[in-house]
Motif scaffolding. Structure first.
Motif, mmCIF file in Angstrom:
data_model
loop_
_atom_site.group_PDB
_atom_site.id
_atom_site.type_symbol
_atom_site.label_atom_id
_atom_site.label_comp_id
_atom_site.label_asym_id
_atom_site.label_seq_id
_atom_site.Cartn_x
_atom_site.Cartn_y
_atom_site.Cartn_z
ATOM 1 N N LYS A 161 0.840 -1.207 0.000
ATOM 2 C CA LYS A 161 0.000 0.000 0.000
ATOM 3 C C LYS A 161 0.867 1.247 0.000
ATOM 4 O O LYS A 161 0.635 2.183 -0.745
ATOM 5 C CB LYS A 161 -0.909 -0.014 1.225
ATOM 6 C CG LYS A 161 -2.197 -0.765 0.999
ATOM 7 C CD LYS A 161 -3.234 -0.387 2.047
ATOM 8 C CE LYS A 161 -4.431 -1.296 1.925
ATOM 9 N NZ LYS A 161 -4.572 -2.186 3.099
ATOM 10 N N LEU A 162 1.910 1.219 0.842
ATOM 11 C CA LEU A 162 2.784 2.391 0.920
ATOM 12 C C LEU A 162 3.494 2.626 -0.409
ATOM 13 O O LEU A 162 3.614 3.749 -0.888
ATOM 14 C CB LEU A 162 3.824 2.204 2.019
ATOM 15 C CG LEU A 162 3.427 2.697 3.401
ATOM 16 C CD1 LEU A 162 4.552 2.458 4.371
ATOM 17 C CD2 LEU A 162 3.100 4.182 3.340
ATOM 18 N N PHE B 214 2.547 2.039 -3.299
ATOM 19 C CA PHE B 214 1.715 2.587 -4.359
ATOM 20 C C PHE B 214 0.922 3.799 -3.921
ATOM 21 O O PHE B 214 0.044 4.245 -4.622
ATOM 22 C CB PHE B 214 0.806 1.499 -4.934
ATOM 23 C CG PHE B 214 1.587 0.588 -5.823
ATOM 24 C CD1 PHE B 214 1.903 0.961 -7.113
ATOM 25 C CD2 PHE B 214 2.075 -0.603 -5.344
ATOM 26 C CE1 PHE B 214 2.665 0.152 -7.916
ATOM 27 C CE2 PHE B 214 2.841 -1.425 -6.143
ATOM 28 C CZ PHE B 214 3.134 -1.048 -7.436
ATOM 29 N N SER B 215 1.233 4.334 -2.728
ATOM 30 C CA SER B 215 0.599 5.608 -2.378
ATOM 31 C C SER B 215 1.677 6.651 -2.093
ATOM 32 O O SER B 215 2.158 7.306 -3.012
ATOM 33 C CB SER B 215 -0.339 5.414 -1.195
ATOM 34 O OG SER B 215 0.369 4.911 -0.090
ATOM 35 N N ASN B 216 2.128 6.712 -0.859
ATOM 36 C CA ASN B 216 3.101 7.743 -0.512
ATOM 37 C C ASN B 216 4.422 7.604 -1.236
ATOM 38 O O ASN B 216 5.049 8.582 -1.599
ATOM 39 C CB ASN B 216 3.369 7.690 0.987
ATOM 40 C CG ASN B 216 2.483 8.640 1.731
ATOM 41 O OD1 ASN B 216 1.797 9.436 1.099
ATOM 42 N ND2 ASN B 216 2.483 8.551 3.035
ATOM 43 N N TYR B 217 4.839 6.363 -1.413
ATOM 44 C CA TYR B 217 6.174 6.159 -1.972
ATOM 45 C C TYR B 217 6.122 5.834 -3.457
ATOM 46 O O TYR B 217 7.077 5.283 -3.992
ATOM 47 C CB TYR B 217 6.913 5.079 -1.189
ATOM 48 C CG TYR B 217 7.316 5.568 0.180
ATOM 49 C CD1 TYR B 217 8.534 6.204 0.354
ATOM 50 C CD2 TYR B 217 6.480 5.453 1.268
ATOM 51 C CE1 TYR B 217 8.896 6.699 1.584
ATOM 52 C CE2 TYR B 217 6.829 5.947 2.501
ATOM 53 C CZ TYR B 217 8.045 6.574 2.657
ATOM 54 O OH TYR B 217 8.405 7.078 3.871
ATOM 55 N N VAL B 218 5.030 6.213 -4.102
ATOM 56 C CA VAL B 218 4.926 5.874 -5.518
ATOM 57 C C VAL B 218 5.973 6.634 -6.336
ATOM 58 O O VAL B 218 6.534 6.115 -7.290
ATOM 59 C CB VAL B 218 3.487 6.124 -6.039
ATOM 60 C CG1 VAL B 218 3.166 7.586 -6.078
ATOM 61 C CG2 VAL B 218 3.293 5.497 -7.389
ATOM 62 N N LEU B 219 6.290 7.849 -5.909
ATOM 63 C CA LEU B 219 7.273 8.630 -6.678
ATOM 64 C C LEU B 219 8.684 8.051 -6.546
ATOM 65 O O LEU B 219 9.343 7.824 -7.563
ATOM 66 C CB LEU B 219 7.211 10.093 -6.252
ATOM 67 C CG LEU B 219 7.915 10.995 -7.238
ATOM 68 C CD1 LEU B 219 7.055 11.226 -8.459
ATOM 69 C CD2 LEU B 219 8.255 12.323 -6.613
ATOM 70 N N PRO B 220 9.183 7.799 -5.313
ATOM 71 C CA PRO B 220 10.483 7.146 -5.214
ATOM 72 C C PRO B 220 10.520 5.825 -5.981
ATOM 73 O O PRO B 220 11.541 5.475 -6.595
ATOM 74 C CB PRO B 220 10.637 6.893 -3.710
ATOM 75 C CG PRO B 220 9.808 7.896 -3.057
ATOM 76 C CD PRO B 220 8.672 8.164 -3.982
ATOM 77 N N ILE C 142 11.087 6.686 -9.496
ATOM 78 C CA ILE C 142 12.474 7.132 -9.691
ATOM 79 C C ILE C 142 13.387 5.919 -9.776
ATOM 80 O O ILE C 142 14.297 5.853 -10.601
ATOM 81 C CB ILE C 142 12.916 8.057 -8.533
ATOM 82 C CG1 ILE C 142 12.074 9.327 -8.495
ATOM 83 C CG2 ILE C 142 14.384 8.439 -8.689
ATOM 84 C CD1 ILE C 142 12.433 10.259 -7.358
ATOM 85 N N LEU C 143 13.093 4.928 -8.930
ATOM 86 C CA LEU C 143 13.894 3.706 -8.934
ATOM 87 C C LEU C 143 13.792 2.999 -10.275
ATOM 88 O O LEU C 143 14.787 2.460 -10.784
ATOM 89 C CB LEU C 143 13.376 2.796 -7.818
ATOM 90 C CG LEU C 143 14.389 1.848 -7.228
ATOM 91 C CD1 LEU C 143 15.580 2.630 -6.734
ATOM 92 C CD2 LEU C 143 13.763 1.089 -6.080
#
Lengths: 166, 493
Positions: A133-134, A136-142, A145-146
């Motif tokens: 969940k994390l 694909f929500s808060n950490y979708v941008l990092p 980038i990866l």
């Protein structure tokens, strides 16, 4: 019981990690690599105790599996005899011990002086579902980038390893 | 949990545009351009790059939204948008300088890496979270390592890439170690939250270890002495447009993020580097780096025979001057830092552009520049502007950059004039630097050429170099064009 397991695996982790770099019996890189596998497995056990099962599984799959294969592959390409004959320089060993010792001292001093950053929860939120969940929500941008980073690595490897046709 | 993807997407449109342009560049090259002559191919791909970057710049100019993703992973405010616009402009200039050179046939790959490196810089500028900072930094660095190795015919390019890669890997390890110690001390990844947690803990010895490790890591990135050893070889060996990109774009982004980490994350741990006012913190560490960079960079540049190497040492020295802007630890110093690195980046891209042209007729040695004024009068005039600006001669942009940085450093300790020792050192050393910049100009204008052929320059490259020279003069005469923007962005951000 829980504490006992923690201490067993923590001591094993540190012992194996020391054996990776300073094995008194054998100087073969293969032995070092195998001890590294053990270190990583013990760390996975520590993750299990924190109820971070996904991290534990990834630790084994990626580090003990994929990364180690890469390590062994590189070791295969090296000249092992040369490596075993190489002398340890007193200066670099001394400097290394000094650096590690002082950082260790600071860490211990700091924990004694200030305690932990906060109460450490007995379990981390490492369940696969919450991690997903994390990601694909808060950490979708990092995460994205990866993926770009991996693309760069792929382009780079293909470009650099390809033989230029004249 | 509801996550607003639409909002994140609209905040990240400029980055998305740059990434899509990167893919387009590769695709266009593979499908349409394979059989065209190299120079046409490069020009067309540079145009694609320019269109993509310009639309991202225009978008950022039009939309004035601010955004903050949870935990400050992605922050959009007027300041970040301004710096991103600057970075994209530098990318466009680099792309057009590449037209002149002829070091590879893999042009699609070259442009995709160039654009992804720019995207990495943009993410870096918008990151206020140590995890996001590290990821973006790696995206940028990895692209630059590959770009450095791009000239596969040259052994030096491979050597430069290997050195850059090894030193870069080391520095990444230091950065990561420092950042994870910070996470260990505070339990936070968001820079603002880190500062809040650190407020009572600045005497924690572990914090100082973390601080030193982080500064070392970024010291490598910005090539500050004594972590500068990779720079001369990497600058000399890599293809010249790539060198200019490392010296310009990556420097702007790295200095911006270093300042942000120190200002926001380590706020309250500044310490004091003033003469007889020493208080431990991050300013004394940076003061040492700045002093060493200014001395080593300028003195080592004197004896260089290769212009690329000379510019590399001068980059180290300029890194030292820029560190002075960070040392002030206030908004005014920050504004002076951004102005300084931007004008430096514009100047150095132009200078490397001229080197790229001259390189086609021999090499990058000082003697290869002999008599350039007879062979390429316009180019020589531009080079004169760049060199004098780097030396800090008024009324060029380089002078005002140094002027702002030095005055903001002096005004800081109004009572004690704490940083005066460093400013005096920097001024003395920039007098020294005039010597080697004039050496280049002496070759161009005084020494007779052995080779009398006129130098032919690709039209886009010529245009970019002249535009850069004009920008350096205009920004020097009317510095408020940029300073006003920076100050406006700062007061809004």
């Amino acid at each position: 019981m829980h504490d006992a397991f923690f201490y067993i695996f923590a001591i094993l982790t540190v012992f194996c990690a020391v054996m990776v770099v300073a094995n008194p019996v054998s100087r073969s890189p293969i032995t070092s690599a195998m001890f590294l596998v053990l270190t990583i497995t013990c760390m996975a056990a520590l993750f299990v105790q924190l109820h971070a099962f996904f991290l534990a599984a990834v630790q084994i799959l990626v580090y003990a599996g994929a990364v180690m294969v890469l390590f062994l592959f590189v070791i295969m390409l090296l000249d092992l005899k040369e490596e075993e004959r190489r002398r340890i320089k007193a200066v670099s060993a001394g400097l290394g011990t000094l650096a590690v010792g002082s950082i260790l001292f600071l860490i211990i001093k700091s924990t004694l002086q200030f305690g932990q950053a906060g109460a450490i929860p007995p379990h981390t939120e490492g369940s696969t579902a919450s991690l997903g969940k994390l990601l694909f929500s808060n950490y979708v941008l990092p995460f994205e980038i990866l993926s770009l980073l991996l693309l760069v690595a792929m382009v780079g490897v293909i470009l650099l390893s390809k033989k230029d046709l004249k | 949990m509801n996550f607003d993807y639409a909002q994140l997407f609209s905040a990240a449109i400029p980055e998305t545009v740059v990434v899509i342009t990167a893919f387009l560049a590769l695709l266009v090259d593979f499908i349409f351009l394979r059989n065209l002559p190299a120079r046409t191919r490069t020009s067309l791909l540079a145009t694609v790059t320019a269109v993509g970057c310009l639309s991202a710049i225009a978008w950022m100019g039009v939309s004035h939204s601010t955004y903050r993703l949870d935990d400050a992973i992605f922050v959009v405010n007027p300041m970040t948008q301004l710096v991103k616009q600057i970075i994209l402009a530098l990318t466009i200039f680099t792309a057009f300088i590449s037209v002149q050179t002829n070091f590879t046939r893999h042009l699609g790959e070259y442009f995709i890496l160039l654009l992804l490196a720019s995207a990495g810089m943009m993410f870096l500028v918008s990151a206020e979270n140590i995890l996001a900072i590290f990821l973006a930094l790696e995206l940028l660095s990895l692209s630059l390592y590959v770009l450095t190795a791009f000239n596969k015919q040259s052994v030096f390019s491979a050597e430069a890439a290997l050195k850059y890669f090894l030193f870069g890997g080391m520095s990444a390890a230091f950065t990561l170690f420092g950042l994870s110690l910070i996470y260990g001390v505070t339990g936070e990844m968001n820079l603002t939250a880190i500062a809040a947690k650190l407020a009572g803990k600045t005497t924690d010895p572990l914090f100082y270890v973390a601080l030193v490790m982080t500064v070392i890591g970024f010291g490598f990135k910005v090539a500050a002495a004594p972590f500068h050893m990779w720079a001369p070889d990497a600058y000399q060996g890599s293809p010249t447009p790539v060198t200019s990109f490392i010296a310009a774009g990556s420097k702007v982004a790295s200095f911006f993020i270093l300042a942000k980490i120190l200002f926001t994350g380590f706020a309250g741990a500044e310490g004091d580097a003033g003469w007889h006012h020493y208080i431990s913190g991050w300013t004394p560490v940076l003061a040492i780096l700045a002093a060493l960079s200014v001395i080593i960079g300028n003195l080592a540049a004197i004896s260089q025979k290769s212009v690329k190497r000379l510019l590399a040492y001068s980059a180290i020295a300029h890194g030292g001057y820029a560190l002075l802007g960070i040392l002030t630890a206030d908004q005014k110093g920050f504004a002076s830092l951004i102005y300084y690195v931007t004008t430096y980046a514009l100047t150095v891209i132009g200078a490397f552009g001229v080197v790229a042209v001259v390189e086609n007729y021999g090499g990058d040695k000082l003697s290869d520049f002999a008599g350039l004024s007879r062979r390429a009068p316009i180019l020589s005039a531009c080079m004169m502007v760049f060199m004098l600006s780097l030396a800090g001669i008024p009324p060029l942009a380089g002078f005002f950059g140094k002027f702002y940085v030095f005055t903001s450093a002096i005004q800081l300790g109004a009572k004690s004039l704490g940083l005066l020792w460093l400013v005096i050192l920097a001024i003395a050393m920039s007098a020294v630097s005039l010597y080697y910049y004039l050496q280049v100009l002496k070759q161009i204008y005084v020494v007779d050429a052995s080779d009398k052929t006129t130098v032919s320059v690709a039209l886009p490259t010529q245009f970019v170099i002249v535009a850069l020279a004009i920008a350096v003069v205009v920004l020097g005469c009317v510095p408020n064009l940029l300073v006003g923007k920076i100050l406006a962005a700062l007061s809004l951000g």
